[in-house]
Design a protein around this motif. Sequence first.
Motif, PDB file in Angstrom:
ATOM      1  N   ILE A  98     110.593  66.082  -9.391  1.00 24.55           N
ATOM      2  CA  ILE A  98     110.735  65.651  -7.997  1.00 24.55           C
ATOM      3  C   ILE A  98     109.350  65.199  -7.549  1.00 24.55           C
ATOM      4  CG2 ILE A  98     111.428  66.294  -5.673  1.00 24.55           C
ATOM      5  CD1 ILE A  98     113.074  68.590  -6.946  1.00 24.55           C
ATOM      6  N   PHE A  99     109.223  63.903  -7.329  1.00 22.54           N
ATOM      7  CA  PHE A  99     107.930  63.264  -7.090  1.00 22.54           C
ATOM      8  C   PHE A  99     107.874  62.820  -5.628  1.00 22.54           C
ATOM      9  CE2 PHE A  99     104.946  59.631  -7.397  1.00 22.54           C
ATOM     10  CZ  PHE A  99     103.903  60.224  -8.103  1.00 22.54           C
ATOM     11  N   GLY A 100     107.030  63.444  -4.833  1.00 19.86           N
ATOM     12  CA  GLY A 100     106.941  63.135  -3.416  1.00 19.86           C
ATOM     13  C   GLY A 100     105.968  62.003  -3.128  1.00 19.86           C
ATOM     14  N   ILE A 101     106.272  61.222  -2.105  1.00 22.88           N
ATOM     15  CA  ILE A 101     105.352  60.190  -1.620  1.00 22.88           C
ATOM     16  C   ILE A 101     105.059  60.483  -0.156  1.00 22.88           C
ATOM     17  CG2 ILE A 101     104.935  57.733  -1.258  1.00 22.88           C
ATOM     18  CD1 ILE A 101     106.795  57.086  -3.496  1.00 22.88           C
ATOM     19  N   ALA A 102     103.792  60.736   0.146  1.00 16.93           N
ATOM     20  CA  ALA A 102     103.380  61.108   1.500  1.00 16.93           C
ATOM     21  C   ALA A 102     102.392  60.083   2.047  1.00 16.93           C
ATOM     22  CB  ALA A 102     102.747  62.502   1.507  1.00 16.93           C
ATOM     23  N   GLY A 103     102.202  60.108   3.358  1.00 16.68           N
ATOM     24  CA  GLY A 103     101.267  59.196   4.023  1.00 16.68           C
ATOM     25  C   GLY A 103     101.687  58.996   5.456  1.00 16.68           C
ATOM     26  N   LEU A 104     100.796  58.466   6.256  1.00 17.28           N
ATOM     27  CA  LEU A 104     101.090  58.202   7.649  1.00 17.28           C
ATOM     28  C   LEU A 104     101.983  56.961   7.778  1.00 17.28           C
ATOM     29  CD1 LEU A 104      97.521  58.782   9.152  1.00 17.28           C
ATOM     30  CD2 LEU A 104      99.406  60.415   8.978  1.00 17.28           C
ATOM     31  N   ILE A 105     102.557  56.778   8.967  1.00 17.36           N
ATOM     32  CA  ILE A 105     103.340  55.574   9.228  1.00 17.36           C
ATOM     33  C   ILE A 105     102.463  54.344   8.984  1.00 17.36           C
ATOM     34  CG2 ILE A 105     104.508  54.229  11.021  1.00 17.36           C
ATOM     35  CD1 ILE A 105     106.092  56.637  10.125  1.00 17.36           C
ATOM     36  N   GLY A 106     103.008  53.368   8.248  1.00 17.18           N
ATOM     37  CA  GLY A 106     102.244  52.163   7.939  1.00 17.18           C
ATOM     38  C   GLY A 106     101.453  52.257   6.654  1.00 17.18           C
ATOM     39  N   ALA A 107     101.576  53.385   5.945  1.00 17.51           N
ATOM     40  CA  ALA A 107     100.814  53.557   4.701  1.00 17.51           C
ATOM     41  C   ALA A 107     101.376  52.712   3.565  1.00 17.51           C
ATOM     42  CB  ALA A 107     100.792  55.032   4.300  1.00 17.51           C
ATOM     43  N   GLY A 108     102.635  52.272   3.688  1.00 14.88           N
ATOM     44  CA  GLY A 108     103.237  51.457   2.640  1.00 14.88           C
ATOM     45  C   GLY A 108     104.215  52.205   1.760  1.00 14.88           C
ATOM     46  N   ARG A 109     104.592  53.430   2.148  1.00 17.13           N
ATOM     47  CA  ARG A 109     105.469  54.254   1.300  1.00 17.13           C
ATOM     48  C   ARG A 109     106.829  53.592   1.079  1.00 17.13           C
ATOM     49  NH1 ARG A 109     105.846  59.113   5.167  1.00 17.13           N
ATOM     50  NH2 ARG A 109     106.168  57.286   6.482  1.00 17.13           N
TER      51      ARG A 109
END
Length: 498
Positions: A285-296
Amino acid sequence: MTVNNKPILTLRNIRKSFGPTEVLHGVDLEVYPGEVVAFLGENGAGKSTTSNIIAGGFHQTSGEMTWLGEPYAPNSPREAINQGLVLIHQELRLLEHLSVAENVFIGRWPGAGGIISRKKMEEEAQLQIDKLGLTVSPSSLVRGLSTANQQLIEIAKALALNAKLLILDEPTAALGGAETELLFQQIERLKAEGVGIIYISHRLEEIRKVADRIVVMRDGDCVKQFDSADIPVKTLVESMVGRDLDRMFPAIPTPSEEISLEVKQLSSPSGRFSDINFAVKKGEIFGIAGLIGAGRTEVVRAITGADPIASGKVILDGVEITPKTPTRSIESGVVLVPEDRKLQGLVLDHSIEDNIAYANLSTISQLGVLNPRRIKKYAKDGIARFGVKGTGTQNAGEMSGGNQQKVILAKWLAKDPKVVVLDEPTRGIDVGARSAIYEIIVELAQKGIAVIVVSSDLEEVLGISNRIIVMAEGKMTGILNREDANDVSVMELATAFG
Protein backbone atom coordinates in the motif's frame (compact mmCIF):
# COMPACT_ATOMS: atom_id res chain seq x y z
CA MET A 1 -19.05 32.11 21.93
CA THR A 2 -21.31 35.13 22.11
CA VAL A 3 -22.84 36.15 25.46
CA ASN A 4 -26.28 36.34 23.80
CA ASN A 5 -28.30 33.56 25.46
CA LYS A 6 -31.18 33.55 22.99
CA PRO A 7 -30.95 31.05 20.14
CA ILE A 8 -31.32 32.30 16.60
CA LEU A 9 -32.63 28.90 15.46
CA THR A 10 -34.60 26.25 17.32
CA LEU A 11 -35.90 22.87 16.22
CA ARG A 12 -38.50 21.06 18.31
CA ASN A 13 -39.51 17.43 17.75
CA ILE A 14 -38.66 17.54 14.04
CA ARG A 15 -39.71 14.38 12.26
CA LYS A 16 -39.32 13.50 8.60
CA SER A 17 -40.69 10.59 6.63
CA PHE A 18 -40.07 9.55 3.04
CA GLY A 19 -43.09 7.44 2.19
CA PRO A 20 -43.63 4.93 5.00
CA THR A 21 -40.05 5.29 6.30
CA GLU A 22 -39.39 7.78 9.09
CA VAL A 23 -35.79 8.99 8.88
CA LEU A 24 -35.87 11.66 11.63
CA HIS A 25 -37.45 10.70 14.95
CA GLY A 26 -37.97 13.94 16.86
CA VAL A 27 -34.85 16.12 16.55
CA ASP A 28 -34.38 18.99 19.02
CA LEU A 29 -31.70 21.62 18.42
CA GLU A 30 -30.72 25.18 19.27
CA VAL A 31 -28.12 27.29 17.52
CA TYR A 32 -26.92 30.50 19.14
CA PRO A 33 -25.39 33.54 17.45
CA GLY A 34 -21.62 33.42 17.25
CA GLU A 35 -21.19 29.69 17.88
CA VAL A 36 -20.20 26.66 15.84
CA VAL A 37 -22.34 23.57 16.38
CA ALA A 38 -20.80 20.45 14.90
CA PHE A 39 -23.04 17.71 13.51
CA LEU A 40 -21.41 14.29 13.76
CA GLY A 41 -22.77 10.96 12.63
CA GLU A 42 -22.34 8.20 10.11
CA ASN A 43 -23.79 8.57 6.62
CA GLY A 44 -27.52 8.04 6.95
CA ALA A 45 -27.60 9.32 10.54
CA GLY A 46 -29.86 12.24 9.59
CA LYS A 47 -27.41 15.14 9.41
CA SER A 48 -28.14 16.07 5.80
CA THR A 49 -31.88 15.61 6.16
CA THR A 50 -31.93 17.92 9.19
CA SER A 51 -29.77 20.46 7.35
CA ASN A 52 -32.02 20.37 4.29
CA ILE A 53 -35.10 20.99 6.43
CA ILE A 54 -33.41 24.02 8.00
CA ALA A 55 -32.30 25.30 4.59
CA GLY A 56 -35.65 24.83 2.85
CA GLY A 57 -34.76 21.78 0.77
CA PHE A 58 -37.22 19.50 2.57
CA HIS A 59 -40.38 20.06 4.61
CA GLN A 60 -40.54 18.33 7.96
CA THR A 61 -43.39 15.86 8.44
CA SER A 62 -44.07 17.25 11.93
CA GLY A 63 -42.45 19.48 14.53
CA GLU A 64 -41.73 23.20 14.62
CA MET A 65 -38.87 25.59 13.97
CA THR A 66 -38.25 29.18 14.97
CA TRP A 67 -35.85 31.67 13.39
CA LEU A 68 -34.92 34.85 15.24
CA GLY A 69 -37.79 34.13 17.64
CA GLU A 70 -40.46 33.79 14.94
CA PRO A 71 -42.10 30.66 13.47
CA TYR A 72 -40.01 29.42 10.56
CA ALA A 73 -41.01 27.05 7.74
CA PRO A 74 -39.23 27.89 4.46
CA ASN A 75 -40.87 26.70 1.26
CA SER A 76 -37.63 26.67 -0.73
CA PRO A 77 -33.88 27.21 -0.38
CA ARG A 78 -34.31 30.67 -1.90
CA GLU A 79 -36.76 31.61 0.86
CA ALA A 80 -34.28 30.39 3.48
CA ILE A 81 -31.45 32.35 1.86
CA ASN A 82 -33.59 35.49 1.79
CA GLN A 83 -34.06 35.10 5.55
CA GLY A 84 -30.32 34.64 6.12
CA LEU A 85 -29.82 30.84 6.26
CA VAL A 86 -27.41 29.35 3.73
CA LEU A 87 -26.42 25.71 3.16
CA ILE A 88 -23.13 24.98 1.40
CA HIS A 89 -23.47 21.50 -0.02
CA GLN A 90 -20.65 18.98 -0.12
CA GLU A 91 -21.37 18.36 -3.79
CA LEU A 92 -20.15 21.21 -5.97
CA ARG A 93 -22.99 23.17 -7.60
CA LEU A 94 -21.08 25.66 -9.69
CA LEU A 95 -21.82 26.51 -13.32
CA GLU A 96 -18.59 25.64 -15.09
CA HIS A 97 -19.26 27.79 -18.18
CA LEU A 98 -19.48 30.95 -16.03
CA SER A 99 -16.67 32.91 -14.40
CA VAL A 100 -15.65 32.76 -10.76
CA ALA A 101 -17.31 36.14 -10.10
CA GLU A 102 -20.51 35.16 -11.91
CA ASN A 103 -20.74 32.04 -9.76
CA VAL A 104 -20.11 33.95 -6.53
CA PHE A 105 -23.01 36.32 -7.30
CA ILE A 106 -25.22 33.93 -9.27
CA GLY A 107 -28.82 35.18 -9.39
CA ARG A 108 -27.99 38.52 -7.75
CA TRP A 109 -25.44 40.09 -10.06
CA PRO A 110 -24.77 43.73 -9.13
CA GLY A 111 -25.95 46.43 -11.50
CA ALA A 112 -28.81 48.81 -12.26
CA GLY A 113 -31.54 49.09 -14.87
CA GLY A 114 -31.09 45.49 -15.92
CA ILE A 115 -27.42 46.08 -16.79
CA ILE A 116 -24.84 44.03 -14.88
CA SER A 117 -21.82 45.89 -13.58
CA ARG A 118 -19.08 43.39 -14.32
CA LYS A 119 -16.44 45.65 -12.79
CA LYS A 120 -18.28 45.89 -9.47
CA MET A 121 -19.06 42.16 -9.51
CA GLU A 122 -15.43 41.20 -10.02
CA GLU A 123 -14.20 43.68 -7.41
CA GLU A 124 -16.61 42.33 -4.78
CA ALA A 125 -15.83 38.73 -5.73
CA GLN A 126 -12.12 39.50 -5.38
CA LEU A 127 -12.72 40.58 -1.77
CA GLN A 128 -14.30 37.23 -0.93
CA ILE A 129 -11.75 35.04 -2.68
CA ASP A 130 -8.88 37.00 -1.11
CA LYS A 131 -10.25 36.13 2.34
CA LEU A 132 -9.93 32.45 1.48
CA GLY A 133 -6.47 32.71 -0.05
CA LEU A 134 -7.77 31.76 -3.47
CA THR A 135 -5.26 32.68 -6.18
CA VAL A 136 -7.53 32.54 -9.24
CA SER A 137 -8.82 35.57 -11.12
CA PRO A 138 -12.51 36.44 -10.62
CA SER A 139 -12.82 36.61 -14.42
CA SER A 140 -11.53 33.03 -14.89
CA LEU A 141 -13.96 30.35 -16.00
CA VAL A 142 -14.74 27.75 -13.34
CA ARG A 143 -14.26 24.98 -15.89
CA GLY A 144 -10.83 23.44 -15.45
CA LEU A 145 -10.25 24.67 -11.90
CA SER A 146 -9.22 22.06 -9.33
CA THR A 147 -11.78 20.51 -7.02
CA ALA A 148 -10.18 22.36 -4.09
CA ASN A 149 -10.47 25.74 -5.82
CA GLN A 150 -14.08 25.03 -6.79
CA GLN A 151 -14.88 24.19 -3.15
CA LEU A 152 -13.39 27.52 -2.05
CA ILE A 153 -15.52 29.33 -4.65
CA GLU A 154 -18.62 27.64 -3.17
CA ILE A 155 -17.60 28.96 0.24
CA ALA A 156 -16.88 32.45 -1.16
CA LYS A 157 -20.37 32.44 -2.70
CA ALA A 158 -21.90 31.80 0.73
CA LEU A 159 -19.72 34.40 2.46
CA ALA A 160 -20.91 37.00 -0.04
CA LEU A 161 -24.53 36.42 1.03
CA ASN A 162 -23.89 37.93 4.50
CA ALA A 163 -25.85 35.10 6.10
CA LYS A 164 -26.82 34.97 9.79
CA LEU A 165 -26.60 31.15 9.81
CA LEU A 166 -24.26 29.05 7.67
CA ILE A 167 -24.52 25.30 7.30
CA LEU A 168 -21.20 23.93 6.06
CA ASP A 169 -21.45 20.33 4.80
CA GLU A 170 -17.96 18.80 4.59
CA PRO A 171 -16.41 22.16 3.61
CA THR A 172 -12.81 20.92 3.81
CA ALA A 173 -13.29 17.54 2.09
CA ALA A 174 -11.33 18.75 -0.95
CA LEU A 175 -9.02 21.16 0.88
CA GLY A 176 -5.48 20.79 2.14
CA GLY A 177 -4.06 22.06 5.41
CA ALA A 178 -3.31 25.64 4.28
CA GLU A 179 -6.75 26.14 2.71
CA THR A 180 -8.44 24.65 5.76
CA GLU A 181 -6.66 27.06 8.09
CA LEU A 182 -7.81 30.01 5.97
CA LEU A 183 -11.37 28.72 6.18
CA PHE A 184 -11.05 28.43 9.96
CA GLN A 185 -9.91 32.06 10.11
CA GLN A 186 -13.07 33.08 8.26
CA ILE A 187 -15.19 31.03 10.63
CA GLU A 188 -13.64 32.88 13.59
CA ARG A 189 -14.41 36.20 11.87
CA LEU A 190 -18.01 35.16 11.25
CA LYS A 191 -18.41 34.04 14.86
CA ALA A 192 -17.17 37.43 16.05
CA GLU A 193 -19.84 39.04 13.86
CA GLY A 194 -22.55 36.92 15.53
CA VAL A 195 -23.09 34.43 12.70
CA GLY A 196 -24.24 30.99 13.81
CA ILE A 197 -22.64 28.00 12.07
CA ILE A 198 -23.65 24.36 11.74
CA TYR A 199 -20.53 22.45 10.76
CA ILE A 200 -20.76 18.92 9.32
CA SER A 201 -17.52 16.98 8.96
CA HIS A 202 -16.13 13.47 9.30
CA ARG A 203 -12.71 14.87 10.23
CA LEU A 204 -12.83 14.57 13.99
CA GLU A 205 -9.61 16.40 14.79
CA GLU A 206 -10.92 19.27 12.67
CA ILE A 207 -14.15 19.33 14.68
CA ARG A 208 -12.16 19.66 17.89
CA LYS A 209 -10.44 22.75 16.49
CA VAL A 210 -13.44 24.61 15.15
CA ALA A 211 -16.55 23.64 17.14
CA ASP A 212 -18.00 25.08 20.35
CA ARG A 213 -20.55 22.28 20.81
CA ILE A 214 -21.04 18.85 19.27
CA VAL A 215 -24.34 17.15 18.43
CA VAL A 216 -24.06 13.45 17.59
CA MET A 217 -26.76 11.88 15.40
CA ARG A 218 -27.41 8.21 14.87
CA ASP A 219 -30.27 6.57 12.97
CA GLY A 220 -32.35 9.76 12.82
CA ASP A 221 -31.96 10.69 16.50
CA CYS A 222 -29.79 13.17 18.39
CA VAL A 223 -28.15 10.61 20.67
CA LYS A 224 -25.56 12.78 22.41
CA GLN A 225 -24.63 16.41 22.91
CA PHE A 226 -21.29 17.67 24.17
CA ASP A 227 -21.01 21.22 25.51
CA SER A 228 -17.34 21.32 24.52
CA ALA A 229 -15.38 20.14 21.50
CA ASP A 230 -12.50 18.96 23.70
CA ILE A 231 -13.71 15.36 23.67
CA PRO A 232 -11.46 12.33 22.99
CA VAL A 233 -11.80 11.10 19.42
CA LYS A 234 -12.53 7.57 20.64
CA THR A 235 -15.49 8.88 22.67
CA LEU A 236 -16.87 10.73 19.65
CA VAL A 237 -16.52 7.75 17.34
CA GLU A 238 -18.16 5.38 19.79
CA SER A 239 -21.06 7.84 20.19
CA MET A 240 -21.49 7.92 16.42
CA VAL A 241 -21.42 4.19 15.77
CA GLY A 242 -22.96 3.01 19.05
CA ARG A 243 -20.19 0.52 19.80
CA ASP A 244 -16.60 0.36 21.03
CA LEU A 245 -13.87 0.88 18.45
CA ASP A 246 -10.42 -0.32 19.38
CA ARG A 247 -8.65 1.07 16.35
CA MET A 248 -9.42 2.99 13.19
CA PHE A 249 -6.81 1.45 10.88
CA PRO A 250 -6.38 -2.29 10.38
CA ALA A 251 -2.99 -3.97 10.54
CA ILE A 252 -1.38 -3.77 7.10
CA PRO A 253 0.43 -6.72 5.52
CA THR A 254 4.11 -6.90 4.62
CA PRO A 255 4.50 -6.63 0.83
CA SER A 256 6.43 -8.92 -1.47
CA GLU A 257 9.89 -7.91 -2.61
CA GLU A 258 8.71 -8.31 -6.22
CA ILE A 259 8.04 -5.06 -8.08
CA SER A 260 4.62 -4.64 -9.64
CA LEU A 261 4.54 -1.09 -11.02
CA GLU A 262 7.42 1.23 -11.89
CA VAL A 263 7.18 4.90 -12.81
CA LYS A 264 10.32 6.32 -14.43
CA GLN A 265 11.06 10.01 -15.07
CA LEU A 266 7.40 10.82 -15.61
CA SER A 267 6.63 14.41 -16.63
CA SER A 268 3.47 16.28 -17.59
CA PRO A 269 3.13 18.36 -20.78
CA SER A 270 1.44 21.09 -18.71
CA GLY A 271 4.28 21.25 -16.19
CA ARG A 272 2.04 20.12 -13.30
CA PHE A 273 4.66 17.52 -12.35
CA SER A 274 8.08 16.44 -13.57
CA ASP A 275 10.70 13.70 -13.13
CA ILE A 276 8.58 11.42 -10.95
CA ASN A 277 10.24 8.11 -10.07
CA PHE A 278 8.96 5.34 -7.82
CA ALA A 279 8.23 1.62 -7.70
CA VAL A 280 5.37 -0.19 -5.95
CA LYS A 281 5.73 -3.77 -4.81
CA LYS A 282 3.14 -6.50 -5.09
CA GLY A 283 0.96 -6.40 -2.00
CA GLU A 284 2.20 -2.94 -1.02
CA ILE A 285 0.00 0.00 0.00
CA PHE A 286 1.86 3.01 -1.37
CA GLY A 287 0.68 6.42 -0.15
CA ILE A 288 1.03 9.71 -2.01
CA ALA A 289 0.97 12.80 0.20
CA GLY A 290 1.36 16.55 -0.37
CA LEU A 291 -0.47 19.83 -0.14
CA ILE A 292 -3.21 20.88 -2.55
CA GLY A 293 -1.58 21.70 -5.90
CA ALA A 294 1.39 19.39 -5.31
CA GLY A 295 0.49 17.33 -8.39
CA ARG A 296 -0.65 14.12 -6.66
CA THR A 297 -3.88 13.63 -8.61
CA GLU A 298 -2.21 14.66 -11.86
CA VAL A 299 0.45 11.96 -11.42
CA VAL A 300 -2.01 9.11 -10.85
CA ARG A 301 -4.24 10.30 -13.69
CA ALA A 302 -1.22 10.17 -15.99
CA ILE A 303 -0.25 6.71 -14.75
CA THR A 304 -3.75 5.45 -15.54
CA GLY A 305 -4.04 7.09 -18.98
CA ALA A 306 -6.56 9.76 -17.98
CA ASP A 307 -4.10 12.62 -18.65
CA PRO A 308 -1.31 12.87 -21.25
CA ILE A 309 2.36 12.18 -20.50
CA ALA A 310 5.13 14.36 -21.95
CA SER A 311 7.95 11.96 -21.15
CA GLY A 312 8.78 8.98 -19.00
CA LYS A 313 7.60 5.40 -18.71
CA VAL A 314 5.07 3.29 -16.81
CA ILE A 315 6.20 -0.32 -16.42
CA LEU A 316 4.00 -3.18 -15.17
CA ASP A 317 5.57 -6.52 -14.25
CA GLY A 318 8.67 -5.58 -16.19
CA VAL A 319 6.81 -4.64 -19.38
CA GLU A 320 6.34 -1.02 -20.48
CA ILE A 321 2.66 -0.13 -20.75
CA THR A 322 2.79 3.73 -20.65
CA PRO A 323 -0.94 4.17 -21.30
CA LYS A 324 -2.31 6.84 -23.62
CA THR A 325 -5.93 6.18 -22.67
CA PRO A 326 -7.79 4.84 -19.62
CA THR A 327 -8.90 1.87 -21.72
CA ARG A 328 -5.30 0.89 -22.37
CA SER A 329 -4.52 1.19 -18.66
CA ILE A 330 -7.52 -0.94 -17.68
CA GLU A 331 -6.63 -3.59 -20.28
CA SER A 332 -3.13 -3.73 -18.81
CA GLY A 333 -4.48 -4.25 -15.29
CA VAL A 334 -4.18 -0.76 -13.77
CA VAL A 335 -7.45 0.83 -12.62
CA LEU A 336 -8.26 4.22 -11.07
CA VAL A 337 -10.95 5.03 -8.49
CA PRO A 338 -11.14 8.80 -9.13
CA GLU A 339 -11.27 11.67 -6.66
CA ASP A 340 -14.73 12.82 -7.74
CA ARG A 341 -16.81 9.66 -7.55
CA LYS A 342 -20.05 11.43 -8.49
CA LEU A 343 -18.80 13.00 -11.73
CA GLN A 344 -16.09 10.57 -12.78
CA GLY A 345 -16.80 7.28 -11.03
CA LEU A 346 -20.52 6.62 -11.43
CA VAL A 347 -23.56 7.24 -13.58
CA LEU A 348 -25.70 8.53 -10.73
CA ASP A 349 -29.12 8.15 -12.34
CA HIS A 350 -28.42 4.54 -13.36
CA SER A 351 -28.75 1.50 -11.12
CA ILE A 352 -26.02 -0.19 -9.11
CA GLU A 353 -26.37 -3.20 -11.40
CA ASP A 354 -25.78 -1.07 -14.49
CA ASN A 355 -22.80 0.75 -12.96
CA ILE A 356 -21.09 -2.51 -12.10
CA ALA A 357 -21.93 -3.95 -15.51
CA TYR A 358 -20.56 -1.02 -17.53
CA ALA A 359 -16.96 -1.87 -16.63
CA ASN A 360 -17.42 -5.59 -17.26
CA LEU A 361 -19.48 -5.90 -20.44
CA SER A 362 -17.05 -8.29 -22.10
CA THR A 363 -17.28 -10.65 -19.13
CA ILE A 364 -21.05 -10.70 -18.70
CA SER A 365 -22.10 -10.67 -22.36
CA GLN A 366 -22.46 -13.70 -24.59
CA LEU A 367 -21.69 -13.24 -28.28
CA GLY A 368 -22.14 -9.50 -27.76
CA VAL A 369 -25.58 -9.87 -26.18
CA LEU A 370 -26.25 -8.79 -22.59
CA ASN A 371 -28.24 -11.13 -20.40
CA PRO A 372 -30.23 -9.23 -17.72
CA ARG A 373 -30.20 -12.23 -15.37
CA ARG A 374 -26.44 -12.52 -15.68
CA ILE A 375 -26.06 -8.79 -14.96
CA LYS A 376 -28.18 -9.15 -11.82
CA LYS A 377 -26.11 -12.09 -10.54
CA TYR A 378 -22.84 -10.32 -11.33
CA ALA A 379 -23.96 -7.20 -9.48
CA LYS A 380 -25.34 -9.24 -6.58
CA ASP A 381 -21.95 -10.89 -6.13
CA GLY A 382 -20.21 -7.50 -6.09
CA ILE A 383 -22.73 -6.05 -3.64
CA ALA A 384 -22.26 -8.99 -1.28
CA ARG A 385 -18.48 -9.01 -1.56
CA PHE A 386 -18.08 -5.36 -0.58
CA GLY A 387 -20.96 -5.05 1.83
CA VAL A 388 -22.85 -2.47 -0.22
CA LYS A 389 -26.01 -1.36 1.59
CA GLY A 390 -28.53 -1.30 -1.20
CA THR A 391 -30.22 -3.37 -3.88
CA GLY A 392 -29.04 -3.83 -7.43
CA THR A 393 -31.97 -1.87 -8.86
CA GLN A 394 -31.34 1.18 -6.65
CA ASN A 395 -29.90 4.25 -8.39
CA ALA A 396 -26.30 5.03 -7.47
CA GLY A 397 -27.21 8.65 -6.75
CA GLU A 398 -29.52 7.57 -3.92
CA MET A 399 -26.69 5.97 -1.94
CA SER A 400 -24.37 7.33 0.74
CA GLY A 401 -20.82 8.29 -0.19
CA GLY A 402 -19.38 5.18 1.43
CA ASN A 403 -21.67 2.87 -0.49
CA GLN A 404 -21.01 4.71 -3.75
CA GLN A 405 -17.29 4.15 -3.19
CA LYS A 406 -17.90 0.46 -2.58
CA VAL A 407 -19.84 0.21 -5.86
CA ILE A 408 -16.91 1.77 -7.75
CA LEU A 409 -14.54 -0.70 -6.10
CA ALA A 410 -16.85 -3.59 -6.95
CA LYS A 411 -16.98 -2.41 -10.56
CA TRP A 412 -13.22 -2.34 -11.05
CA LEU A 413 -12.13 -5.18 -8.80
CA ALA A 414 -14.33 -7.60 -10.71
CA LYS A 415 -11.68 -7.25 -13.44
CA ASP A 416 -8.97 -8.70 -11.16
CA PRO A 417 -6.53 -5.79 -11.63
CA LYS A 418 -2.85 -5.91 -10.78
CA VAL A 419 -2.72 -2.29 -9.56
CA VAL A 420 -5.52 -0.29 -7.94
CA VAL A 421 -5.13 3.47 -7.66
CA LEU A 422 -7.40 5.20 -5.12
CA ASP A 423 -7.59 9.00 -5.26
CA GLU A 424 -9.07 10.36 -1.99
CA PRO A 425 -10.80 7.02 -1.21
CA THR A 426 -12.63 8.24 1.92
CA ARG A 427 -13.40 11.83 1.00
CA GLY A 428 -16.72 12.80 2.60
CA ILE A 429 -17.22 9.31 4.04
CA ASP A 430 -18.20 8.64 7.65
CA VAL A 431 -16.06 6.84 10.22
CA GLY A 432 -17.81 3.48 9.97
CA ALA A 433 -17.63 3.42 6.17
CA ARG A 434 -13.99 4.52 6.29
CA SER A 435 -13.10 1.47 8.35
CA ALA A 436 -14.80 -0.73 5.74
CA ILE A 437 -12.84 0.94 2.92
CA TYR A 438 -9.56 0.46 4.83
CA GLU A 439 -10.40 -3.23 5.31
CA ILE A 440 -10.96 -3.55 1.55
CA ILE A 441 -7.61 -1.86 0.84
CA VAL A 442 -5.83 -4.27 3.18
CA GLU A 443 -7.66 -7.23 1.61
CA LEU A 444 -6.40 -6.15 -1.83
CA ALA A 445 -2.82 -5.94 -0.58
CA GLN A 446 -3.10 -9.37 1.03
CA LYS A 447 -4.00 -10.76 -2.39
CA GLY A 448 -0.78 -9.35 -3.85
CA ILE A 449 -2.39 -6.36 -5.59
CA ALA A 450 -0.33 -3.16 -5.55
CA VAL A 451 -2.43 -0.34 -4.08
CA ILE A 452 -1.68 3.37 -4.52
CA VAL A 453 -3.56 5.71 -2.17
CA VAL A 454 -3.65 9.48 -2.73
CA SER A 455 -4.98 11.33 0.31
CA SER A 456 -5.03 14.87 1.68
CA ASP A 457 -5.87 13.36 5.10
CA LEU A 458 -2.46 13.00 6.71
CA GLU A 459 -3.70 10.65 9.43
CA GLU A 460 -5.13 8.39 6.75
CA VAL A 461 -2.05 8.21 4.57
CA LEU A 462 0.11 7.55 7.65
CA GLY A 463 -2.26 4.90 8.99
CA ILE A 464 -2.76 2.83 5.86
CA SER A 465 0.58 2.98 3.96
CA ASN A 466 3.66 0.77 3.87
CA ARG A 467 5.59 3.66 2.28
CA ILE A 468 4.73 7.25 1.40
CA ILE A 469 5.98 9.40 -1.45
CA VAL A 470 5.69 13.12 -0.67
CA MET A 471 5.24 15.76 -3.36
CA ALA A 472 5.57 19.54 -3.42
CA GLU A 473 4.96 21.82 -6.42
CA GLY A 474 4.99 18.93 -8.87
CA LYS A 475 8.23 17.43 -7.59
CA MET A 476 8.80 14.37 -5.46
CA THR A 477 10.61 15.50 -2.32
CA GLY A 478 11.11 12.12 -0.67
CA ILE A 479 9.89 8.61 0.00
CA LEU A 480 9.38 7.56 3.62
CA ASN A 481 9.20 4.06 5.05
CA ARG A 482 6.34 3.46 7.48
CA GLU A 483 8.60 3.55 10.54
CA ASP A 484 10.05 6.94 9.51
CA ALA A 485 6.76 8.59 8.53
CA ASN A 486 4.95 10.90 10.93
CA ASP A 487 3.17 14.27 10.85
CA VAL A 488 6.42 16.21 11.08
CA SER A 489 8.49 14.25 8.57
CA VAL A 490 5.73 14.31 5.95
CA MET A 491 4.97 18.02 6.37
CA GLU A 492 8.66 18.94 6.19
CA LEU A 493 8.82 17.27 2.78
CA ALA A 494 5.42 18.62 1.70
CA THR A 495 6.58 22.19 2.30
CA ALA A 496 10.03 21.74 0.78
CA PHE A 497 9.34 24.18 -2.06
CA GLY A 498 11.89 25.30 -4.58
